[in-house]
Design a protein around this motif. Structure first.
Motif, PDB file in Angstrom:
ATOM      1  N   LYS A  71     -25.769 -22.010  98.247  1.00 54.94           N
ATOM      2  CA  LYS A  71     -27.063 -22.207  97.466  1.00 54.94           C
ATOM      3  C   LYS A  71     -28.234 -23.011  98.295  1.00 54.94           C
ATOM      4  N   MET A  72     -27.789 -23.525  99.340  1.00 58.47           N
ATOM      5  CA  MET A  72     -28.730 -24.265 100.081  1.00 58.47           C
ATOM      6  C   MET A  72     -29.853 -23.336 100.870  1.00 58.47           C
ATOM      7  N   LYS A  73     -31.014 -24.237 101.191  1.00 56.14           N
ATOM      8  CA  LYS A  73     -32.009 -23.616 101.765  1.00 56.14           C
ATOM      9  C   LYS A  73     -31.273 -22.981 103.244  1.00 56.14           C
ATOM     10  N   GLU A  74     -32.102 -21.952 103.676  1.00 53.47           N
ATOM     11  CA  GLU A  74     -31.611 -21.471 104.919  1.00 53.47           C
ATOM     12  C   GLU A  74     -31.858 -22.582 106.211  1.00 53.47           C
ATOM     13  N   GLU A  75     -32.887 -23.444 106.252  1.00 50.03           N
ATOM     14  CA  GLU A  75     -33.245 -24.226 107.156  1.00 50.03           C
ATOM     15  C   GLU A  75     -32.715 -25.807 106.680  1.00 50.03           C
ATOM     16  N   ALA A  76     -31.785 -25.614 105.669  1.00 50.95           N
ATOM     17  CA  ALA A  76     -31.483 -26.998 105.099  1.00 50.95           C
ATOM     18  C   ALA A  76     -30.478 -27.641 106.190  1.00 50.95           C
ATOM     19  N   ILE A  77     -30.317 -29.030 106.153  1.00 49.57           N
ATOM     20  CA  ILE A  77     -29.304 -29.682 106.962  1.00 49.57           C
ATOM     21  C   ILE A  77     -28.464 -30.814 105.945  1.00 49.57           C
ATOM     22  N   ILE A  78     -27.295 -30.571 106.133  1.00 52.43           N
ATOM     23  CA  ILE A  78     -26.455 -31.686 105.405  1.00 52.43           C
ATOM     24  C   ILE A  78     -25.779 -32.814 106.250  1.00 52.43           C
ATOM     25  N   VAL A  79     -25.700 -33.965 105.512  1.00 48.12           N
ATOM     26  CA  VAL A  79     -25.423 -34.940 106.400  1.00 48.12           C
ATOM     27  C   VAL A  79     -24.195 -35.970 105.526  1.00 48.12           C
ATOM     28  N   ASN A  80     -22.983 -36.036 106.038  1.00 46.65           N
ATOM     29  CA  ASN A  80     -22.069 -36.891 105.345  1.00 46.65           C
ATOM     30  C   ASN A  80     -21.705 -38.157 106.146  1.00 46.65           C
ATOM     31  N   THR A  81     -21.947 -39.338 105.516  1.00 48.57           N
ATOM     32  CA  THR A  81     -21.405 -40.520 106.236  1.00 48.57           C
ATOM     33  C   THR A  81     -20.654 -41.238 105.161  1.00 48.57           C
ATOM     34  N   ALA A  82     -20.142 -40.491 104.195  1.00 54.18           N
ATOM     35  CA  ALA A  82     -19.349 -41.401 103.017  1.00 54.18           C
ATOM     36  C   ALA A  82     -17.892 -41.193 103.337  1.00 54.18           C
ATOM     37  N   ARG A  83     -17.133 -40.186 103.071  1.00 54.81           N
ATOM     38  CA  ARG A  83     -15.665 -39.866 103.407  1.00 54.81           C
ATOM     39  C   ARG A  83     -15.836 -38.389 103.530  1.00 54.81           C
ATOM     40  N   GLY A  84     -14.737 -38.303 104.303  1.00 56.16           N
ATOM     41  CA  GLY A  84     -13.993 -36.673 104.753  1.00 56.16           C
ATOM     42  C   GLY A  84     -13.264 -36.480 103.492  1.00 56.16           C
ATOM     43  N   GLY A  85     -13.460 -35.153 103.291  1.00 56.83           N
ATOM     44  CA  GLY A  85     -13.035 -34.521 101.997  1.00 56.83           C
ATOM     45  C   GLY A  85     -13.827 -34.033 100.772  1.00 56.83           C
ATOM     46  N   ILE A  86     -15.141 -34.867 100.908  1.00 56.99           N
ATOM     47  CA  ILE A  86     -16.094 -34.479  99.897  1.00 56.99           C
ATOM     48  C   ILE A  86     -16.674 -33.135 100.118  1.00 56.99           C
ATOM     49  N   ILE A  87     -16.987 -32.878 101.326  1.00 50.75           N
ATOM     50  CA  ILE A  87     -17.298 -31.761 101.887  1.00 50.75           C
ATOM     51  C   ILE A  87     -16.022 -30.899 102.253  1.00 50.75           C
ATOM     52  N   ASN A  88     -15.765 -29.743 101.772  1.00 50.90           N
ATOM     53  CA  ASN A  88     -14.840 -28.810 102.224  1.00 50.90           C
ATOM     54  C   ASN A  88     -15.213 -28.251 103.559  1.00 50.90           C
ATOM     55  N   GLU A  89     -14.402 -28.762 104.568  1.00 48.45           N
ATOM     56  CA  GLU A  89     -14.873 -28.396 106.115  1.00 48.45           C
ATOM     57  C   GLU A  89     -14.792 -27.113 106.498  1.00 48.45           C
ATOM     58  N   ASP A  90     -13.690 -26.486 105.935  1.00 46.68           N
ATOM     59  CA  ASP A  90     -13.489 -25.043 106.300  1.00 46.68           C
ATOM     60  C   ASP A  90     -14.659 -24.222 105.775  1.00 46.68           C
ATOM     61  N   ASP A  91     -15.117 -24.558 104.572  1.00 47.19           N
ATOM     62  CA  ASP A  91     -16.261 -23.711 103.953  1.00 47.19           C
ATOM     63  C   ASP A  91     -17.384 -24.159 104.659  1.00 47.19           C
ATOM     64  N   LEU A  92     -17.665 -25.596 104.978  1.00 52.00           N
ATOM     65  CA  LEU A  92     -18.881 -25.882 105.896  1.00 52.00           C
ATOM     66  C   LEU A  92     -18.774 -24.802 107.174  1.00 52.00           C
ATOM     67  N   TYR A  93     -17.757 -24.888 107.898  1.00 47.18           N
ATOM     68  CA  TYR A  93     -17.772 -23.966 109.003  1.00 47.18           C
ATOM     69  C   TYR A  93     -18.036 -22.511 108.813  1.00 47.18           C
TER      70      TYR A  93
END
Length: 313
Positions: free
Chosen positions: A221-243
């Motif tokens: 649902k993110m914008k096509e030009e969007a950028i996401i940054v995670n400096t919290a903890r791994g596992g909050i973003i599903n990395e396979d899905d992000l890939y």
């Protein structure tokens, strides 16, 4: 003599006398650079009274073997690597060092945002390789920033965003209108934050409710030009899905300093040019390291001093 095991890699890096000070306080100091394996931790912890721990994964099995352990002092804020409830049932106090790395992590968050937006890391590498090729990026100034989690670090990020004249949307389960007015932010539901933001910064703790919080369905649902940054903890973003999202070009890019498995040696994200990946480095400023060293040590000393006071009284 009380025995203390200290594992964080950067502990004491800028506080040179800290180990000598502990010895003067009556501690036998065991210094080993982590993160340690479960086997190695068990071999060291059996007669330890206090533990200053970094990112080492403490397990219930380790706690069971720590017969003398009285206090665990986390070198940092997040305690998701410590079985806190189990330790406390065994009579072990668990402490952390909140707020010590807020500014360092907030700085780094913006560093990742800028690096991904303007292809800074790739451009620098090209020059070192003798290539004089330019990358066309996107501007941060005046854009919409979505902050997921508005604790101390999220608020520090918001303060920096104001210098970039950004519009700030915030998702947090705890909403406070006074705080919203103070930081000039707008609360919104998670899906709205994700869909309306040009940049998304993740600052929630890793708990059962936030694990895989950002999955394919939500990130699509993110914008096509969007950028996401995670400096919290791994596992909050599903990395396979992000890939998958990045590979399909559904968003512009991502900046990750944390991963579900560290180091991420087998992660498919390593192959992507639109992913800037760094080694859990956001809290590693000189000032933050000094504060973490002093505060984690103080937590141990405070515990034993309070025990002494109780005995005297």
């Amino acid at each position: 003599m009380k025995k203390i095991l200290i594992t964080p890699r950067s502990y004491g890096m800028f506080n040179r006398d800290i180990l000598n000070n502990l010895e003067k306080e009556g501690f036998e100091v065991v210094r080993e650079v982590g993160p340690l394996s479960e086997e190695r931790m068990i071999s060291l912890i059996q007669d330890v009274d206090a533990l200053i721990v970094g990112t080492d994964e403490l397990t219930e099995k380790i706690i069971d073997q720590a017969q003398n352990l009285k206090v665990i002092s986390k070198y940092g804020t997040g305690i998701d690597n410590i079985p806190k409830e189990y330790a406390e049932k065994r009579g072990v106090i668990v402490t952390n060092t909140p707020s010590v790395n807020n500014e360092a992590v907030a700085d780094y968050t913006f560093g990742l945002m800028l690096s991904v937006a303007r292809n800074i890391a790739a451009s620098a590498q090209n020059v070192k390789e003798g290539k004089w090729s330019k990358h066309v990026g996107v501007e941060v100034f005046g854009k919409t920033l979505g902050i997921i989690g508005f604790g101390a670090i999220g608020r520090s990020v918001a303060e920096r965003a104001k210098g970039f004249k950004m519009n700030i949307l915030v998702y947090d389960v705890f909403q406070n209108q006074d705080i919203a007015e103070q930081y000039d932010i707008t609360y919104a539901e998670l899906e709205e934050v994700v869909s309306r933001s040009d940049f998304i910064a993740v600052h929630v703790p890793l708990i059962s409710e936030t694990r895989n919080l950002l999955d394919y369905s939500l990130m699509s649902k993110m914008k096509e030009e969007a950028i996401i940054v995670n400096t919290a903890r791994g596992g909050i973003i599903n990395e396979d899905d992000l890939y998958r999202i990045l590979k399909e070009g559904k968003i512009r890019g991502a900046g990750l300093d944390v991963f579900s498995v560290e180091p991420p040696t087998n992660s498919p994200l390593l192959e992507l040019e639109n992913a800037v990946l760094t080694p859990h480095n956001a809290a590693s400023s000189k000032e933050a390291i000094q504060r973490m060293t002093l505060d984690s040590t103080k937590n141990v000393l405070d515990y034993f001093n309070s025990v002494k006071s109780d005995v005297r009284s």
